[in-house]
Design an enzyme around this catalytic site. Structure first.
Site, PDB file in Angstrom:
ATOM      1  N   ARG A   1     -61.234 -14.312 -12.462  1.00 42.84           N
ATOM      2  CA  ARG A   1     -61.995 -13.434 -11.577  1.00 42.84           C
ATOM      3  C   ARG A   1     -61.558 -11.980 -11.641  1.00 42.84           C
ATOM      4  NH1 ARG A   1     -61.457 -18.150  -9.060  1.00 42.84           N
ATOM      5  NH2 ARG A   1     -59.573 -17.437  -8.018  1.00 42.84           N
TER       6      ARG A   1
ATOM      7  N   GLU B   1     -56.683 -30.139  -6.459  1.00 41.10           N
ATOM      8  CA  GLU B   1     -57.481 -31.326  -6.785  1.00 41.10           C
ATOM      9  C   GLU B   1     -57.000 -32.026  -8.053  1.00 41.10           C
ATOM     10  OE1 GLU B   1     -58.879 -28.511  -5.622  1.00 41.10           O
ATOM     11  OE2 GLU B   1     -59.696 -29.317  -3.764  1.00 41.10           O
TER      12      GLU B   1
ATOM     13  N   ASP C   1     -62.014 -30.340   2.172  1.00 40.31           N
ATOM     14  CA  ASP C   1     -61.872 -29.258   1.186  1.00 40.31           C
ATOM     15  C   ASP C   1     -62.292 -27.906   1.776  1.00 40.31           C
ATOM     16  OD1 ASP C   1     -61.349 -27.903  -1.186  1.00 40.31           O
ATOM     17  OD2 ASP C   1     -63.197 -28.528  -2.178  1.00 40.31           O
TER      18      ASP C   1
ATOM     19  N   CYS D   1     -62.963 -35.621 -16.712  1.00 39.33           N
ATOM     20  CA  CYS D   1     -63.990 -34.894 -17.470  1.00 39.33           C
ATOM     21  C   CYS D   1     -64.983 -34.143 -16.581  1.00 39.33           C
ATOM     22  CB  CYS D   1     -64.780 -35.857 -18.355  1.00 39.33           C
ATOM     23  SG  CYS D   1     -63.763 -37.036 -19.269  1.00 39.33           S
TER      24      CYS D   1
ATOM     25  N   MET E   1     -61.849 -26.669 -24.937  1.00 33.51           N
ATOM     26  CA  MET E   1     -61.791 -28.125 -24.751  1.00 33.51           C
ATOM     27  C   MET E   1     -60.356 -28.604 -25.006  1.00 33.51           C
ATOM     28  SD  MET E   1     -63.037 -31.180 -24.241  1.00 33.51           S
ATOM     29  CE  MET E   1     -62.452 -32.839 -24.624  1.00 33.51           C
TER      30      MET E   1
END
Ligand code: CA
Length: 704
Positions: free
Chosen positions: A143, A205, A327, A631, A674
């Site tokens: 950011r 998380e 959350d 994923c 990835m």
């Protein structure tokens, strides 16, 4: 040069005078600003954009008025640059003395001429080469960056904080801020103040993690101090008195679960009171019953915590969601302003966290002044002003089974910047109106243990994708009066994931939207005054600056942020298919004469058909769990890509065991972000393919 003397000066004297005057003029123009506390707290200098929120107040308000309500309709493209091989772009560029600095994909920092876009240098921290496996947590999003004097600071996905020479882009120092064994990451902008650089992290998380912020010396990278947000195991001793105090608000063996609280976004330095404000994260795991089974507020989760900027010592806190279970982090921006409240000048702090309430806090002591709902809220009826705590609604902690709760984990407002215009007294908030379903039936609370690098919420949760409003509006831009604590105007938006805002002294308001449009509004009324289609979903906030008397509006365009990754079909419907659209930096002015570049059409990927791959439903069921743990955060709910990563249902890689091996365990696409998942067992590895193909076939069947 105009001569005012009436007699002829000797030639030599005249040329000397002229050259002296000229050198004075050019020296004045080129005189570099010293980027320090004074410069970053100077609200009246509109030429530069020196800090994340423009100045320390985080108001994202510019005093520039060349572009105003009567001429903004003539705003035209001045220059743009293509950013090939980029993906998500969510950052705020900084501008110093006509040079623009910004961070792009894979944390690459660029310096360009702010009048032309011509590149001066770029710095590549080589994230994939350095720490590809660490990319399993978090996203390729940054950011922003920070600047202090002659240095630029960037924090990397893999947890490094790096000092760069602002003149040539060379690396000066680099420190690792995260234990490489922990599934934590950084997407935030470093906060710079008093010769120090502050950085937090994400990862609540991604494992049993414990959040903290650390300050480093800007000149050397040497650690100055660290503040933990939640207490660790009391048997190990507490780091400070604040942790000892916080531990009394936790129950059970909370340290086994990390606790969370990671501060990944909202940091504000208050130059007036010499305090630092940290917006803290939600709990790990989400379910309060697991994290702290005997109840408790769980300090300092979901709070604004004030710290001494020199030592990191705790000063005060205000907790927005005690004992949170949804959350509802308080990582959103923290905006400072002097507000006249009932005849009293208050040094206020404004904060609109995920939980749906807009808070005004007296930043001299942390006392709550007012709190009202800025969006629909189901979990609490109101904030009790005698206790300063929310009054909760029974059943909303899913204690009786399934509960529909709003706001959602996406928040009533996320990290997309709000801005504040001190001239008209309005705050502009990108707002979300969504509900989610929660249920923790079937969870074994006593046996629960999250693992590093795997996502475990300790509760089942689903975005319903439904509006909380009778008119069906899912997202909006609203102007909020913080003193009266009520909405002044609202513009409904197409969907929820709209970007941060910019306010100017001409009472203009700029915002980019998920549908690709950059819009200028009359900030007093919400009337739309200008609209340009930038051809791709916008997730970054605009900035403004001026060089040589010309005011510019600049914005990065590159669909990003969590929901652009994990959002599934509802976000895929925008048509920002991965890889289709060129990422760009656009800059507009009243004298702009550039032509808008072409953009690829919107496209929703269709799953690839295959008669060769036979789905084994047992394997697919196992694969659904592996996908949800490892994923989903990038490739989307139900394996439907929202555009920030490839749609795996449409990928031929899934059809070939060899190709899948090379990409998933071999790391062949690490340069694209990835990560290699070398710890997948053969069974897990195979099960993912069956799940993705099952989802592909379901998608094909639905399209028929
Ligand atoms: Ca969170």
């Amino acid at each position: 040069m105009k001569k005012t003397v009436s007699f002829r000066l000797p030639y030599l004297l005249e040329t000397l005078l002229v050259s002296l005057l000229c050198s004075f003029a050019s020296a004045q123009q080129a005189s570099p600003i010293l980027v320090n506390d004074a410069a970053m707290s100077n609200e009246s200098n509109g030429e530069n954009w020196l800090a994340f929120g423009r100045t320390y107040s985080e108001q994202r308000f510019s005093p520039l008025t060349q572009i105003n309500q009567s001429n903004v309709s003539a705003l035209r493209l001045d220059w743009y640059i293509d950013l090939p091989n980029n993906r998500s772009l969510v950052s705020t560029p900084l501008v110093v003395d006509g040079v623009m600095y910004f961070v792009s994909s894979m944390n690459i920092v660029r310096a360009v001429d702010a009048t032309s876009g011509e590149e001066k240098w770029n710095y590549d921290p080589q994230v994939a080469q350095h720490a590809a496996r660490r990319m399993r947590a978090g996203w390729d999003n940054s950011r922003g960056i920070g600047i202090w004097e002659d240095k630029v600071f960037v924090a990397t996905w893999d947890g490094r904080l790096i000092g760069i020479d602002r003149n040539d882009g060379s690396e000066l120092w680099s420190v690792q801020t995260i234990d490489p064994e922990l599934a934590m990451y950084i997407t935030g902008a470093p906060k710079v103040f008093k010769g120090k650089v502050l950085i937090g992290n994400g990862g609540t998380e991604n494992g049993p993690n414990r959040g903290y912020v650390t300050a480093y010396e800007a000149d050397t990278g040497e650690q100055a101090w660290r503040f933990y947000i939640v207490p660790g195991n009391p048997a190990d001793g507490f780091e400070d008195e604040a942790m000892e105090m916080a531990a009394e608000t936790w129950t059970g063996e909370w340290w086994r679960h990390g606790g969370g609280g990671n501060a990944w976004h909202g940091f504000t330095y208050d130059v007036e009171l010499d305090q630092l404000y940290i917006g803290t994260g939600n709990g790990s795991p989400w379910n309060h019953k697991i994290r702290s089974p005997g109840g408790g507020d769980n300090l300092f989760l979901c709070s604004v915590v004030a710290l001494d900027p020199d030592t990191g010592e705790y000063l005060w806190h205000y907790q927005t969601t005690p004992g949170e279970s949804w959350d509802y982090n308080s990582n959103m921006d923290i905006v400072l302003a002097d507000l006249n409240i009932e005849g009293r000048q208050v040094k206020a702090l404004m904060h609109a966290p995920k939980n749906g309430f807009f808070y005004i806090i007296d930043r001299e002591n942390g006392e709550l002044i007012s709190a009202e709902k800025y969006t629909e809220v189901s979990w609490a009826s109101h904030i009790d002003m005698t206790t300063s705590k929310p009054v909760e609604i029974a059943g909303q902690r899913y204690e009786n089974g399934t509960a529909i709760v709003y706001p959602t984990p996406v928040g009533g407002h996320s990290w997309h910047a709000m801005s504040y215009n001190p001239n008209n007294g309005l705050v502009y908030i990108p707002t979300i109106h969504w509900a989610a379903t929660w249920n923790d039936e079937g969870y074994d609370f006593s046996g629960f243990q999250a693992e590093q690098w795997k996502i475990h919420f300790g509760v089942d949760f689903a975005l319903t994708g439904n509006s909380t409003r009778p008119d069906g509006v899912e997202g909006s831009l609203q102007a909020w009066d913080p003193i009266r604590q009520q909405q002044v105007w609202e513009v409904p938006a197409d969907g929820v994931w709209n970007a941060g805002t910019l306010a100017t002294a001409s009472n203009l308001l700029f915002q980019g939207r998920a549908d690709g449009h950059l819009i200028a509004y009359n900030g007093d009324s919400g009337e739309q005054l200008w609209d340009e289609n930038l051809g791709l979903g916008i997730s970054a906030p605009p900035i403004t600056y001026s060089v040589n008397g010309r005011q510019y509006i600049a914005i990065l365009v590159g669909w990003g942020g969590s929901l652009a990754a994990l959002g599934g079909q509802v976000m895929a419907d925008y048509g920002w298919a991965y890889g289709d659209h060129t990422r760009r930096l656009y800059t507009f002015s009243l004298d702009g004469a550039a032509s808008m570049p072409a953009s690829a059409p919107q496209r929703i990927p269709t799953p690839l058909a295959s008669s060769d791959f036979i789905v084994n439903t047992d394997l697919a069921t196992q694969g659904a769990t592996v996908f949800a743990e490892s994923c989903v955060f990038c490739h989307g709910f139900e394996a439907v890509s929202s555009g920030m990563a490839p749609d795996l249902r449409a990928s031929s890689v899934i059809l070939s065991a060899t190709a899948f091996e090379q990409v998933v365990r071999g790391g062949a696409l690490a340069p694209n972000g990835m990560p290699p998942f070398t710890d997948f067992s053969d069974a897990q590895f195979d099960s993912i393919r069956h799940y993705i193909r099952q989802q592909a076939e379901a998608g094909l069947a639905a399209a028929r």
